[in-house]
Every structure is written in C-alpha cells, then in structure tokens.
Design a protein around this motif. Structure first.
Motif, mmCIF file in Angstrom:
data_model
loop_
_atom_site.group_PDB
_atom_site.id
_atom_site.type_symbol
_atom_site.label_atom_id
_atom_site.label_comp_id
_atom_site.label_asym_id
_atom_site.label_seq_id
_atom_site.Cartn_x
_atom_site.Cartn_y
_atom_site.Cartn_z
ATOM 1 N N ALA A 488 2.221 22.651 -43.905
ATOM 2 C CA ALA A 488 1.070 23.464 -44.293
ATOM 3 C C ALA A 488 -0.260 22.805 -43.977
ATOM 4 C CB ALA A 488 1.134 23.771 -45.786
ATOM 5 N N ARG A 489 -0.254 21.590 -43.409
ATOM 6 C CA ARG A 489 -1.520 20.923 -43.107
ATOM 7 C C ARG A 489 -2.281 21.658 -42.006
ATOM 8 N NH1 ARG A 489 0.744 14.780 -42.916
ATOM 9 N NH2 ARG A 489 0.850 14.426 -45.174
ATOM 10 N N MET A 490 -3.576 21.620 -42.130
ATOM 11 C CA MET A 490 -4.432 22.174 -41.089
ATOM 12 C C MET A 490 -4.262 21.349 -39.814
ATOM 13 S SD MET A 490 -8.581 22.745 -41.242
ATOM 14 C CE MET A 490 -8.464 23.757 -42.717
ATOM 15 N N PRO A 491 -4.259 21.986 -38.645
ATOM 16 C CA PRO A 491 -4.140 21.219 -37.404
ATOM 17 C C PRO A 491 -5.229 20.156 -37.285
ATOM 18 C CG PRO A 491 -3.885 23.541 -36.960
ATOM 19 C CD PRO A 491 -4.306 23.433 -38.387
ATOM 20 N N VAL A 492 -4.846 18.975 -36.800
ATOM 21 C CA VAL A 492 -5.752 17.839 -36.663
ATOM 22 C C VAL A 492 -5.906 17.491 -35.197
ATOM 23 C CG1 VAL A 492 -6.022 15.366 -37.100
ATOM 24 C CG2 VAL A 492 -5.288 16.877 -38.947
ATOM 25 N N LYS A 493 -7.145 17.260 -34.783
ATOM 26 C CA LYS A 493 -7.442 16.725 -33.459
ATOM 27 C C LYS A 493 -8.435 15.578 -33.611
ATOM 28 C CE LYS A 493 -6.922 21.104 -30.907
ATOM 29 N NZ LYS A 493 -7.576 22.050 -29.956
ATOM 30 N N PRO A 494 -8.390 14.583 -32.720
ATOM 31 C CA PRO A 494 -9.400 13.523 -32.786
ATOM 32 C C PRO A 494 -10.781 14.093 -32.515
ATOM 33 C CG PRO A 494 -8.096 13.330 -30.784
ATOM 34 C CD PRO A 494 -7.423 14.366 -31.630
ATOM 35 N N VAL A 531 -9.472 24.062 -37.327
ATOM 36 C CA VAL A 531 -9.051 22.758 -36.824
ATOM 37 C C VAL A 531 -9.872 21.673 -37.519
ATOM 38 C CG1 VAL A 531 -8.847 21.257 -34.802
ATOM 39 C CG2 VAL A 531 -8.391 23.713 -34.588
ATOM 40 N N ASN A 532 -9.211 20.598 -37.919
ATOM 41 C CA ASN A 532 -9.855 19.452 -38.547
ATOM 42 C C ASN A 532 -10.020 18.365 -37.483
ATOM 43 O OD1 ASN A 532 -10.887 17.681 -40.408
ATOM 44 N ND2 ASN A 532 -8.987 17.406 -41.568
ATOM 45 N N TYR A 533 -11.231 18.235 -36.946
ATOM 46 C CA TYR A 533 -11.532 17.206 -35.946
ATOM 47 C C TYR A 533 -11.905 15.925 -36.699
ATOM 48 C CZ TYR A 533 -11.755 21.085 -32.604
ATOM 49 O OH TYR A 533 -11.460 22.180 -31.813
ATOM 50 N N VAL A 534 -11.122 14.856 -36.531
ATOM 51 C CA VAL A 534 -11.214 13.724 -37.447
ATOM 52 C C VAL A 534 -11.639 12.442 -36.740
ATOM 53 C CG1 VAL A 534 -9.471 14.705 -38.963
ATOM 54 C CG2 VAL A 534 -8.772 13.142 -37.154
ATOM 55 N N GLY A 535 -12.259 11.568 -37.516
ATOM 56 C CA GLY A 535 -12.660 10.256 -37.041
ATOM 57 C C GLY A 535 -12.639 9.252 -38.167
ATOM 58 N N GLY A 536 -12.973 8.014 -37.841
ATOM 59 C CA GLY A 536 -12.970 6.955 -38.845
ATOM 60 C C GLY A 536 -11.576 6.406 -39.067
ATOM 61 N N CYS A 537 -11.243 6.100 -40.323
ATOM 62 C CA CYS A 537 -9.935 5.570 -40.708
ATOM 63 C C CYS A 537 -9.771 4.110 -40.286
ATOM 64 C CB CYS A 537 -8.814 6.429 -40.123
ATOM 65 S SG CYS A 537 -7.286 6.387 -41.086
ATOM 66 N N ASP A 538 -10.886 3.404 -40.088
ATOM 67 C CA ASP A 538 -10.830 1.992 -39.719
ATOM 68 C C ASP A 538 -10.804 1.111 -40.961
ATOM 69 O OD1 ASP A 538 -10.951 2.408 -36.936
ATOM 70 O OD2 ASP A 538 -13.119 2.719 -37.060
ATOM 71 N N CYS A 547 -3.361 7.595 -41.590
ATOM 72 C CA CYS A 547 -4.624 8.289 -41.825
ATOM 73 C C CYS A 547 -4.429 9.639 -42.505
ATOM 74 C CB CYS A 547 -5.378 8.472 -40.515
ATOM 75 S SG CYS A 547 -5.943 6.919 -39.791
ATOM 76 N N ASP A 548 -3.327 10.326 -42.225
ATOM 77 C CA ASP A 548 -3.102 11.643 -42.825
ATOM 78 C C ASP A 548 -3.034 11.582 -44.341
ATOM 79 O OD1 ASP A 548 -3.123 13.121 -40.514
ATOM 80 O OD2 ASP A 548 -0.961 13.045 -40.214
ATOM 81 N N VAL A 549 -2.570 10.460 -44.892
ATOM 82 C CA VAL A 549 -2.402 10.358 -46.343
ATOM 83 C C VAL A 549 -3.301 9.290 -46.943
ATOM 84 C CG1 VAL A 549 -0.067 11.280 -46.357
ATOM 85 C CG2 VAL A 549 -0.404 8.818 -46.076
ATOM 86 N N LEU A 550 -4.289 8.816 -46.173
ATOM 87 C CA LEU A 550 -5.269 7.881 -46.726
ATOM 88 C C LEU A 550 -5.971 8.553 -47.896
ATOM 89 C CD1 LEU A 550 -6.865 5.158 -46.314
ATOM 90 C CD2 LEU A 550 -8.499 6.522 -45.021
ATOM 91 N N THR A 551 -6.034 7.872 -49.029
ATOM 92 C CA THR A 551 -6.631 8.476 -50.220
ATOM 93 C C THR A 551 -8.097 8.082 -50.345
ATOM 94 O OG1 THR A 551 -5.778 6.630 -51.531
ATOM 95 C CG2 THR A 551 -4.502 8.658 -51.523
ATOM 96 N N VAL A 552 -8.915 9.057 -50.690
ATOM 97 C CA VAL A 552 -10.336 8.823 -50.924
ATOM 98 C C VAL A 552 -10.711 9.410 -52.278
ATOM 99 C CG1 VAL A 552 -11.050 8.682 -48.512
ATOM 100 C CG2 VAL A 552 -10.886 10.916 -49.612
ATOM 101 N N GLN A 724 -6.837 13.710 -49.857
ATOM 102 C CA GLN A 724 -6.546 13.343 -48.479
ATOM 103 C C GLN A 724 -7.489 14.166 -47.595
ATOM 104 O OE1 GLN A 724 -2.382 14.233 -47.925
ATOM 105 N NE2 GLN A 724 -1.737 12.812 -49.514
ATOM 106 N N ARG A 725 -7.616 13.783 -46.325
ATOM 107 C CA ARG A 725 -8.581 14.490 -45.485
ATOM 108 C C ARG A 725 -8.209 15.968 -45.308
ATOM 109 N NH1 ARG A 725 -7.401 11.247 -39.801
ATOM 110 N NH2 ARG A 725 -5.388 12.198 -39.301
ATOM 111 N N ASP A 726 -6.924 16.287 -45.351
ATOM 112 C CA ASP A 726 -6.518 17.684 -45.271
ATOM 113 C C ASP A 726 -6.996 18.461 -46.495
ATOM 114 O OD1 ASP A 726 -4.815 19.780 -43.883
ATOM 115 O OD2 ASP A 726 -3.861 19.748 -45.855
ATOM 116 N N ASP A 727 -6.984 17.824 -47.669
ATOM 117 C CA ASP A 727 -7.490 18.479 -48.877
ATOM 118 C C ASP A 727 -8.970 18.808 -48.737
ATOM 119 O OD1 ASP A 727 -4.994 18.122 -50.198
ATOM 120 O OD2 ASP A 727 -5.572 16.070 -50.720
ATOM 121 N N VAL A 728 -9.736 17.854 -48.210
ATOM 122 C CA VAL A 728 -11.178 18.061 -48.054
ATOM 123 C C VAL A 728 -11.442 19.230 -47.114
ATOM 124 C CG1 VAL A 728 -13.350 16.998 -47.348
ATOM 125 C CG2 VAL A 728 -11.605 15.611 -48.482
#
Length: 841
Positions: A488-494, A531-538, A547-552, A724-728
C-alpha cells in the motif's frame, strides 16, 4: 472624516466608464479634529499634539478604533495606513490592521514595539483580492499598552481602487475526490464527483481525457457541456485494479476558464485481501559477497568492536535467499554495561565523562517473524520499558545468505531509540547471523544519526544474544499485515528522477543546502501526482540502509495531524463540537474560571486568552514549561496546562503559542468523544487511527502516540507521534489533495479544513507574525511576491521543533523535510515547485 474623490462622483453622474483609473474610496487624516464614523473602544481621541504638526488618532493604554468600509464595484483595492508610537515598553504594541470579513479575522499592516516608539510615523499598505467588491471591509488601529504613558498614533488611512475591473469569468469548484484507497483485485469501486461553475460567466467544458487503464468514466455529465453560473455537472469514476500495487491516473478537461485544463487526480491500490505470499520478496543472488566489516568472525568475536560504514548493515546486491527461518524471540544480554558511546552534542548536559544510562541500550527481548526475506517485529511503534531514558521502536528488516557466513543466514534489523516522554529519535541498525538449530551470533549494533536538536551521539557495540525458536501465536497476521503495508506504500522515486519526469526542474532546490545544512538533514521529499520523490537519508557513516522505515518524530506537526484532524473529525461527526467549552469537559480547567468561555477551536488556534507574555514564543520558551514536558503523569500535566497562565485577553483575540493548550484540548476532546461513543473511546485510537489513518494505509509505527505513563494514558495531542516518509506523504496528500476525504467519503469538517489550508479568505486565523497566520493547528505564510503572483499567496504548512516543515502547496504538490539544526526555510523549494504547476490562485 471620510472624503470621496470627486472623480468617482463625476463618473457616476456622467455614466462614464472609469475602468482602469485608480480612485480614492476613503481617506481619513483626522484634520477636522474628530473621529466621526469610527467605532471607539477604550481611551481614544483625536489629538493635535503629535510631533509632525497635524492631527492624529491617539490610543492610550489598551484601546481600539474601527471604521467600516464598502468597496462594492471596485477591483485592485489597496489599503494604506500610518502609525507612530511613544512610551512603549515590552510587551506593549501598536497595530494598524485591516479585515475583509467584518472584523472576524485581521491582517496586520504595521506593528510597533519598544524601540520603535520615538514618534516617527511608519507606513504600511496591502493589496488583497479579498478587499475587492467587498461590503464588509474594516480598518482598525489597536493599542495594547499597560501604563498611562503608552500611546499609539494612527493617521492617514487611505483606501484606493479601480471602478469596475471585475470582469465576468467562469470559476470551477469541485466536490468529491478521485482517491480510492485499497480495492480488492477484480472488484470495482466508484466515486461521484461534482464540478460547479462558481463564477459569473458561462463555463464551457471540452471532452474529457482519462489516463490509467484501471480507471473509467462510468458517467460523464460534464464533457462538452456549458454551465451557467451556479450550475453543476456530475461524473462517476470507477477503479478496477487488475494487479497488486499502487495505480495513478487523471481526468482532464480543457475549458474556457483560467483553470484550464481542470485535472482530477486518480489514485488507488490493488490488494489481495487476506492473501500471504509464502516466499515473499525472494532474493536471486549467488551469495558471493565481498565483506570486510561485520564479517562472520566479527559477529562471533567479543568486545564492542568499532564503528563501521552503514553499508555493512545493508542487504548486498548479490545476496542469496535465506536458507533458514527466524521465528521466535531474540534477547540480548549485558545492554546496561556494554557498548561504546561518542557524544557529538549535549545542550542540556545529560552526560559527562563518566558512565550514564543514556550511553547504553535498553533491555532488548522481542518476538520476530520472518516472511520470505523480511524479518518483522511482532510489536510495532514505541515500546515502553523500565529504562529511564530510552524506548525502542523496531522496524522490519531483511534476511539473506552470504557464502562467507559458514552456512548461517544473516539478518539486519533497523531500530530507533525514542527519548522517553519526549520526541527525539536516534536511528540505528542491528545485525547477526543465525541457523536452523537455534544458534545465533552476537548482535552488532550502531547508531549514527538522529532527528534531535539538542542531543547527538554515535553508539555501537556487540552484545551476546539468545534465540528461542518458535512460531508466535499471531505470526500469520503479522506476515499478512507486513505484506499489505508494503503493497500500500505510495510509489517512491529518487529526487533526481523529478527532473526526468518534469524537465526543467532543478532538483537541487529541494533539500537545498542554502535552506538546511545537509549535515543535519534526516530526509526530505516532494509528493506530486501520486509519487513520493525522496532524498536525504544520510548518516555520519553513510546512507542509512532502511530508508523506507526510517523513523522521524512529529514534534509539533502533531498539532496539525492529530489535534487539528481530531477536532475536524469531531466537527464532521457532531456539528458544533468546535464551539464546545474547555471548562465543560476538563474539571481542572473549570476550577479557576479562566476557561469558561474558551472553546475547543480557541485552544486549537492558540488563542485562549490565557497567557503571561504575548511576545512571540516567550511563554513556550520559558523554563516553567518543564512542568508540562517533564512529568510522566496526567494530573501534573493538566494541572499546569489549566492553571499556570492568567486571563489577559478575550478568547480568539490574541495568538500566544502554548503546547499546553493543545494538551488541554486533547484532554477535552477525549472526554467529549467518550460522552458520545462510550467510556472506552479514545480520541487517538478511534477518531484518528480507526477513522482516518488505517483506511489511508499509514504504517504501524504511526498508529502509536506518546501518552502519560499512568492509568489514564492520556495522548499528548501536541507532540509525540512517529512517522515513516510514506506516512508523511500520505498525510500531506490527505489534507492537500483529498481535502480530508477517505476513500471518497468526507472524514473531516470541510469548513475547518478549508480554513486551515487558507482556502477561505474570510477565515484565515490569528496572526502570530507579519505575513503569517495560524489556523486550526496549521501555519500559513504569504509568499506571493516571492513566486511572482500578482495577488497574495498563502501557503499552509506544518512545523515541528528542531527543523521540521511540511508544505501543502496550492498546486497539489507537498514538500517536506525533517532536520535538526533549528532552521525552517522552504521558499526556495516552493519557488521550484511553482514550475511544476502555478502556485498562484
């Protein structure tokens, strides 16, 4: 006295067309020595003693002067005012203000404070589309002094506009959305959508075009239609998924308005209800992995080891599918006495050169279930324990095979240390090997990143472990839930792909170093068209492996997505809930008499009238707020929240930021919901998770909130969530594009949400700062001139302590970042998003 320009009279008498010529509709210089037409409250009088040699309106101590205006028939209306001050001391203020809704909400043209009180006149002006053709315009001078010598001086009020200029034009509004949520394969879901001509000219639609093979127009009453003003048309859209996963499309109509083409975004996810893939996410590598860190020998050695690159915990490209299954309990030993710690920042001096419980992991003893190449914790979200500082959040990891592991399978498990009773998040990973006989290596762990302004560190070590192999009683449901969650996650692209999908976009403007130091950036992203265009995660040791389950942490974004959404949900279910009184539902607040006239919405707006200082963030930053944040019991938190601040202003009239007000509101809403639905109801578990977040497909970690540690278990409401970023991305789309609808059904009060998103120019909310509003738990900032708009542009956003921003842009895009160096800049990103589709409305 009001003076009407003689040109206006001449135009009317001669029936001339004066369009295009700016006229003075109102002017007041107080030279006549009186204030005829002004509504005066407090010590207000016209005085000729002001230093520039003319008459001005003098306001003494706390007073107001209001004048009503009518701009019917005029466009391009500009309001200009002048203001001076003498004798001010903090927190005294002088204001020149304008209202477009008969005084319900005010915009500030000028604010004067101590240091600006030398009798010098300051000028301010504002042009706003809301001032056009408006019979309810008002101007106001206001003073908030406490001493006899506090004076504000108002002068030279001018309102200008252009006669006519209000060209007939169609305007489109939409009821209903194209979000379908989860739909079983082979089944069909439908949504009805109504388009209305809200303008004053004919609206002409061409034929519709639709994309996305799973979507269809079952009924199309809009194509090739001409709608008169106030007329509408209806269409029915269906979604029939043929495969598992997220699907996106849209419907577009070319039309004769300035909103052409009109686009309705279509989204949905196909799911196999109740199905579980036995060999989930299989790996096809040979197992020939070259490894120099966290080798098999390293994991079986004693001692703490050393810091490693984060890619040592990452699933390798050539990993083979695991030969063994890990189902059962993993327990670690010696957590309190082992491990290495390197402090990077400690603002509050939590630790010193000696040992500290903050430098060690809490006890780890948790059930895990394997599904294919994934390893899933049975318990998700923050897990309370007896450790004085830390609580675990354990996330799904991976299992694989490497040829160098002597036949054992290898696992990596992401986790976070969540600060107890607070919201700081420190992210790490564990790794170990195991076999089918119940043998397990030491567990290596490392933390190299966080989202925390005041406490930063690296932590690493190797701990002995035991593996108790058995099938947990709910293993099947854990596997099914995890597979459904991923599907069910939204599609992710860099983020780099954004420039490919939309040529001309400079992706460096998102997560830009000019706005947020990359060293302190956790993650960022732009959500656009599904689409969730993502960056960071360093991290300080390289890219985080999961990164998909990194908690913030949420920090104060919870004031929007929890407290704000909860009141909107109550208002949708129980109209009038917004006007319930805090004192009627919170006995602690009823006792002191300061809350009898404070409504739920006043508390959400940070406008209870109860405060110590109106200086921006002064009350929130004071040491006494420890009496809210540090206690672990509800009685202490609510006693402070209800009783610390004195009544200083009428509720709704003065914005003062208090997290304690949101805590009080959460308490009141909990009591109110229980009166409606029963004593077991819970404002978070039911109004938020059950009614909204579960249907939206938010992660399990998002469905847990910080609560008091007593039997009351009061949810904090104003902070304490985890994302998670998908939640945001999903939450941003829910507010920004779905307009508070869940699977096509209105879940939130549309009126409250539209006001929060600045889509109702008669209800913009209190004014915390110049060019800012705060309404129903959401911030907004005016950036029209920054992006080249001809009219003011209010951008709603959520904000969180330390450096968290979530923008809900008017073009349907949402931009977010989570950082921790106390910066909150985002105009650069907003300007770049303007290239995707115009922000100007």
């Amino acid at each position: 006295m009001r003076q009407v320009n003689t040109l206006t009279v001449a135009c009317v008498m001669a029936l001339l067309a004066c369009n295009g010529q700016s006229e003075t509709l109102f002017y007041e210089g107080f030279e006549s020595g009186d204030a005829t037409g002004w509504q005066l409250l407090g010590n207000v009088a016209v005085s000729g003693t002001q230093s520039i040699g003319n008459y001005s309106l003098r306001l003494k101590k706390t007073a107001t002067a209001v004048h009503a205006l009518d701009t019917t028939g005029y466009s391009d209306v500009t309001v200009a005012m002048r203001l001076a001050a003498t004798g001010l001391e903090d927190p005294d203020r002088c204001y020149a203000e304008v209202s477009a809704d008969a005084g319900q909400q005010w915009q500030t043209l000028i604010t004067l404070a101590d240091g600006q009180d030398n009798a010098t006149f300051f000028s301010g002006s504002l042009t706003d589309a809301a001032f056009e053709d408006n019979p309810d315009l008002q101007v106001r001078f206001r003073s908030t002094g406490d001493l006899l010598g506090d004076y504000c001086w108002g002068d030279e009020v001018s309102v200008t506009g252009t006669a006519g200029g209000l060209q007939p034009a169609p305007d489109i509004t939409q009821t209903g959305q194209g979000g379908f949520g989860n739909v079983n394969l082979g089944e069909t879901a439908s949504r009805s959508i109504v388009l209305e001509n809200a303008g004053n000219a004919l609206l002409v639609f061409n034929a519709a075009s639709i994309t996305g093979s799973a979507f269809a127009l079952q009924q199309d009453g809009c194509s090739n239609q001409t709608l008169s003003p106030s007329a509408n048309c209806t269409l029915t859209v269906t979604f029939t998924p043929a495969q598992v996963g997220f699907v996106a499309g849209d419907i577009q109509w070319v039309n004769n308005s300035d909103q052409s083409p009109w686009i309705i975004d279509l989204t949905g996810s196909g799911i196999e209800q109740g199905s579980v893939v036995d060999n989930y996410d299989p790996l096809s590598g040979s197992g020939a992995v070259s490894r120099s860190q966290l080798t098999y020998a390293d994991l079986h050695a004693t001692g703490d080891g050393s810091r490693v690159a984060m890619d040592a915990f990452t699933l390798p490209a050539n990993a083979a599918h695991p030969q063994h299954q890990f189902n059962g309990r993993l327990a670690l030993s010696n957590e309190a006495s082992s491990g290495a710690f390197d402090e990077i920042k400690d603002t509050f001096r939590y630790t010193g050169s000696g040992d500290s419980t903050r430098k060690h992991l809490p006890e780890f003893d948790m059930e895990l279930v394997q599904t294919g190449s994934h390893l899933v914790p049975v318990l998700r979200g923050t897990q309370a324990n007896v450790h004085p500082e830390w609580e675990y959040i354990v996330q799904p990891g991976r299992v694989w095979q490497e040829n160098g592991d002597n036949g054992a399978s290898r696992a990596a498990l992401p986790f976070a240390l969540h600060q107890k009773n607070a919201n700081c998040m420190h992210n790490g990973v564990m790794s170990f090997t195991f076999d089918g006989a119940g043998s397990v290596s030491n567990v290596a762990y490392q933390i190299s990143s966080e989202t925390c302004l005041y406490f930063k560190f690296d932590m690493w070590g190797r701990l002995p472990a035991t593996y108790s192999a058995y099938e947990p009683t709910n293993a099947a449901s854990v596997r099914a839930a995890h597979q459904a969650d991923e599907a069910a996650r939204m599609p992710v692209k860099p983020i780099a792909q954004l420039a490919v999908d939309y040529p001309g976009i400079d992706v460096s403007q998102f997560g830009s170093a000019s706005e947020t130091d990359p060293e302190h950036m956790t993650l960022f992203g732009l959500v656009y068209k599904g689409v969730n265009y993502v960056g960071g995660c360093d991290t300080r040791a390289g890219q985080y492996p999961f990164c998909d389950v990194l908690t913030v942490p949420s920090y104060s974004t919870a004031k929007s997505v929890f407290a704000g959404a909860a009141l909107m949900r109550l208002e949708q279910r129980f109209p009038g809930a917004r006007n319930e009184k805090i004192a009627d539902w919170v006995p602690d607040c009823a006792a002191n008499g300061n809350w009898g006239d404070v409504t739920f919405e006043h508390a959400l707006d940070m406008a209870t009238g109860n405060y110590r200082s109106s200086i921006y963030m002064s009350d929130e930053g004071a040491s006494h707020t420890n009496d809210l944040f540090l206690p672990e019991d509800h009685a202490s938190k609510i006693s402070y929240s209800c009783n610390y601040y004195d009544r200083k202003a009428t509720p709704g009239s003065q914005w003062v930021y208090h997290t304690s007000d949101t805590y009080t509101l959460g308490t009141a809403m909990n009591a109110y919901l229980r009166a409606q639905d029963g004593s077991n109801s819970d404002i978070f578990a039911d109004a938020i998770v059950r009614d909204i977040w579960s249907p939206l497909g938010l992660s399990p970690v998002a469905k847990v909130t910080r609560r008091t540690y007593d039997s009351i278990a009061q949810p904090f409401a104003g902070w304490g969530l985890t994302y998670q970023r998908d939640d945001v991305a999903k939450l941003a789309d829910f507010f920004n594009r779905a307009n508070g609808q869940v699977n096509g059904v209105q879940a939130l009060s549309a009126n409250l949400l539209q006001a929060a998103l600045q889509r109702n120019d008669t209800d913009r909310g209190p004014v915390p700062l110049t060019d800012y509003h705060y309404n129903n738990g959401f911030w907004a900032h005016e950036i029209g001139s920054d992006v080249g708009c001809s009219a003011p542009l209010w951008v709603p956003f959520m904000s969180g302590y330390g450096g968290i921003s979530v923008l809900l842009l008017p073009n349907g895009a949402s931009y977010y970042y989570f950082s921790d160096n106390d910066t909150y800049l985002w105009k650069t990103a907003a300007k770049e998003a303007h290239k995707l589709a115009p922000l100007c409305q």
